[in-house]
Design an enzyme around this catalytic site. Structure first.
Site, PDB file in Angstrom:
ATOM      1  CD  GLU A 166      -2.857  -1.190   2.404  1.00 37.07           C
ATOM      2  OE1 GLU A 166      -2.705  -0.367   3.317  1.00 37.07           O
ATOM      3  OE2 GLU A 166      -3.773  -2.034   2.400  1.00 37.07           O
ATOM      4  CG  ASN A 208      -0.673  -7.038  -1.473  1.00 34.95           C
ATOM      5  OD1 ASN A 208      -1.243  -7.670  -2.364  1.00 34.95           O
ATOM      6  ND2 ASN A 208      -1.186  -6.889  -0.256  1.00 34.95           N
ATOM      7  CG  HIS A 245      -9.934  -5.728   0.404  1.00 33.65           C
ATOM      8  ND1 HIS A 245     -10.133  -6.901   1.085  1.00 33.65           N
ATOM      9  CD2 HIS A 245      -8.632  -5.390   0.612  1.00 33.65           C
ATOM     10  CE1 HIS A 245      -9.007  -7.261   1.690  1.00 33.65           C
ATOM     11  NE2 HIS A 245      -8.076  -6.371   1.415  1.00 33.65           N
ATOM     12  CD  GLU A 274      -4.694  -8.004   1.617  1.00 35.41           C
ATOM     13  OE1 GLU A 274      -5.565  -7.248   2.088  1.00 35.41           O
ATOM     14  OE2 GLU A 274      -3.481  -7.788   1.735  1.00 35.41           O
ATOM     15  CG  ASP A 276     -12.719  -8.820   1.406  1.00 33.80           C
ATOM     16  OD1 ASP A 276     -12.540  -7.903   0.566  1.00 33.80           O
ATOM     17  OD2 ASP A 276     -12.329  -8.721   2.582  1.00 33.80           O
TER      18      ASP A 276
END
Ligand code: XIL
Length: 441
Positions: A166, A208, A245, A274, A276
């Protein structure tokens, strides 16, 4: 999804079914018709059909809960520590390292035959207090020491490290995120990657981030330019992680596959790290299917990890964004994910006379109201392809074949343009990929 691209490892070969007296040999590209031959019955088995992994984040404090570990062990073969390898967990006091919980996760994973993604070595967030208060060259050295010590501790046990997490700002600037690490100098990211490579030469090293799914976003372009620059200058980088996400504010973008393939074209693996997707029912299931199909269509999209096992394990539990409900039941999103992973039929690599023909179906350009479907026939130059449109879908257009019918089942035959043809389908409420079967008339 494209089934003709070369996957990371050879897929299990699907032989065409020989029907004794009928000349037609049919391999459906749809899920149901191939499931008897190729289907994996778990996420990890289905992903492995195309040489990919399917992972999850794991929390160490749940490893004693058998309802949790039963699902995790059955379905997933790549494990990410949800919090236990972060900076605050592994170096709570400067130069005092604590690997207890990270080690518990690695040992659970490895004793169950699973691989591990390392998450994460350098990040502005979840820093220990001592690091938050540092700056300048002292912070730069402390960060590099952290990278070296943690990557060395886990050397040889990590499939991929999220070396830096990030580091770019949201919004339209395309700039780096302001942080104490960024203020040590713009080269902090490459310094972290070089330190990680030195400490664990066999781990893949990933950058990432989130909000890097839409190809048109400035942040996506900024990460792309970083990776391109690293590759050009020989800074060690092997992979890009898209956190992915998703929710109603940040939906699965229509150009997601373009993002995956564009990163991959830089010569790095792409991992969905990750995943979701908030929501429920068929809408959520459809979004999961789209993500899986996009990954399967990009040969260097090598694996997908979801960010938790059950909805109740999620950092965004109220959005019910995962594949299992709080009772451990499989959701519709689970089924669509599994089906999508299983959905690829593999072309017969050595078609012989009498084998008939096979057809593969893949999704191409997509617009609000319609999408293109590419079809590729192999095994015969004469063929008839039956295309099963889904729901109320209707035909808008076709090319490189003669196509009859406009809804329901279409029939396509050669028009002299060869074995690759396409159609444009109006969605009319269904984005499902049409099925197709091939026969030799
Ligand atoms: C989250 C964890 O899931 C939470 O338990 C924790 O409180 C905060 O961090 N991006 C990342 C992950 O890279 O490390 C974050 O994980 C979610 C967003």
């Amino acid at each position: 999804m494209t089934r003709t691209l070369t996957p990371p490892r050879p897929r299990r070969r699907l032989r065409a079914i020989s029907l004794a007296t009928v000349t037609a040999v049919v391999l459906a590209a749809g899920v149901a018709a191939t499931s008897a031959q190729a289907a994996g019955s778990t996420l990890q088995a289905a992903a492995a059909e195309s040489g990919r992994y399917f992972g999850t984040a794991i929390a160490a404090n749940k490893l004693s809960e058998s309802a949790y570990t039963t699902i995790a062990n059955r379905e997933f073969n790549m494990i990410t520590a949800e919090n236990e390898m972060k900076l605050d967990a592994t170096e709570p006091n400067q130069n005092q390292f604590n690997f207890t919980n990270g080690d518990r996760i690695v040992s659970w994973a490895r004793s169950n035959g699973k691989q591990v993604r390392g998450h994460t070595l350098a990040w502005h967030s979840q820093q220990p207090g001592w690091m938050q208060n540092m700056s300048g060259s002292a912070l730069r050295s402390a960060m590099l020491n952290h990278v070296t010590q943690v990557a060395t501790h886990y050397r040889g046990q990590i499939h991929s490290w999220d070396v830096v997490n990030e580091a770019f700002a949201d919004g339209s600037s395309g700039a780096r995120r302001d942080s104490n690490l960024q203020r040590t100098g713009n080269d902090w990211i490459e310094a972290a990657f070089r330190a990680a490579r030195a400490a664990d030469p066999n781990a893949k090293l990933c950058y990432n981030d989130y909000n890097t799914d839409d190809w048109t976003h400035a942040k996506t372009q900024a990460v792309y330019n970083l990776v391109r620059d690293f590759k050009a200058r020989g800074v060690p980088i092997d992979c890009v992680g898209l956190q992915s996400h998703f929710n109603s504010q940040s939906p699965v973008p229509s150009n997601y596959q373009t993002t995956l393939s564009s990163f991959a074209a830089l010569g790095v693996d792409v991992q969905i790290t990750e995943l979701d997707i908030e929501g429920s029912g068929s809408a959520q299931a459809d979004n999961y299917r789209r993500v899986v199909e996009a990954c399967l269509a990009v040969s260097r999209c090598t694996g997908i990890s979801v960010w938790g096992v059950r909805d109740t394990d999620s950092w965004r539990a109220s959005g019910t964004p995962l594949l299992f409900d709080g009772n451990g039941n499989k959701k519709a999103a689970y089924t669509s994910t599994l089906n999508a992973l299983n959905g690829g039929s593999t072309p017969d690599p050595d078609p012989e006379p009498g084998d008939g023909c096979t057809v593969t179906v893949s999704r191409a350009n997509e617009w609000g109201d319609r999408f293109n479907v590419s079809l590729a026939v192999s095994g015969s130059s004469t063929w008839r392809v039956s295309i099963g449109l889904q729901g109320a879908q209707s035909l808008q257009n076709s090319w490189n074949a003669t196509v009859s019918g406009t809804s329901g089942t279409l029939t396509a035959t050669p028009n002299g343009a060869g074995n690759n043809f396409g159609i444009t389908v109006y969605k009319n409420g269904s984005t499902n990929l049409p099925t197709a079967t091939c026969s030799v008339p």
